[in-house]
Design an enzyme around this catalytic site. Structure first.
Site, PDB file in Angstrom:
ATOM      1  N   CYS A  62       0.872  -1.175   0.000  1.00 54.56           N
ATOM      2  CA  CYS A  62       0.000   0.000   0.000  1.00 54.56           C
ATOM      3  C   CYS A  62       0.910   1.226   0.000  1.00 54.56           C
ATOM      4  CB  CYS A  62      -0.989  -0.016   1.169  1.00 54.56           C
ATOM      5  SG  CYS A  62      -0.238   0.155   2.803  1.00 54.56           S
ATOM      6  N   ARG A  63       0.476   2.334   0.554  1.00 53.09           N
ATOM      7  CA  ARG A  63       1.329   3.525   0.529  1.00 53.09           C
ATOM      8  C   ARG A  63       2.445   3.427   1.554  1.00 53.09           C
ATOM      9  NH1 ARG A  63       1.201   8.464   3.043  1.00 53.09           N
ATOM     10  NH2 ARG A  63      -0.869   8.099   3.845  1.00 53.09           N
TER      11      ARG A  63
END
Length: 110
Positions: A62-63
């Site tokens: 994810c980020r």
């Protein structure tokens, strides 16, 4: 032995693993790793991901690594060899690894 929580090891093994990006669509459009599968975390929480290969390791990104940690636990509970990519796309970018936007332009972490 490589460590699928490390961005460099994930990059080096892209041809041998499944990279699942659990970010939101706008983040995915802004920048993604070539060959990654887009499955937003909410989709995984509601049962998506059944078409992933249980015999092939899964790296989840994810980020920053928070949403992917949750998605990793869900996939592990379903019998996948899933690993959370520590630091997520921010670490991927910081390591200078390649990724691009949906239109082929240089990727950015949204």
């Amino acid at each position: 032995m490589s460590d699928l929580s490390n961005v460099q090891d994930v990059h080096d093994r892209l041809s041998e693993i499944q990279l699942v990006d659990v970010r939101e669509p706008y983040e995915w459009e802004a920048g993604r790793v070539d060959g990654a599968v887009h499955l937003p975390v909410n989709a995984i929480m509601s049962g998506a991901g059944g078409d992933l290969d249980k015999d092939t390791p899964v790296a989840v990104i994810c980020r920053t690594g928070n949403r992917s940690e949750l998605a990793t636990m869900m996939l592990q509970a379903r019998g996948y060899d899933a690993h959370n990519v520590e630091g997520g796309m921010e670490a991927w970018q910081a390591a200078g690894l390649p990724f691009e936007a949906a239109d082929g332009s240089p990727g950015r972490v949204a």
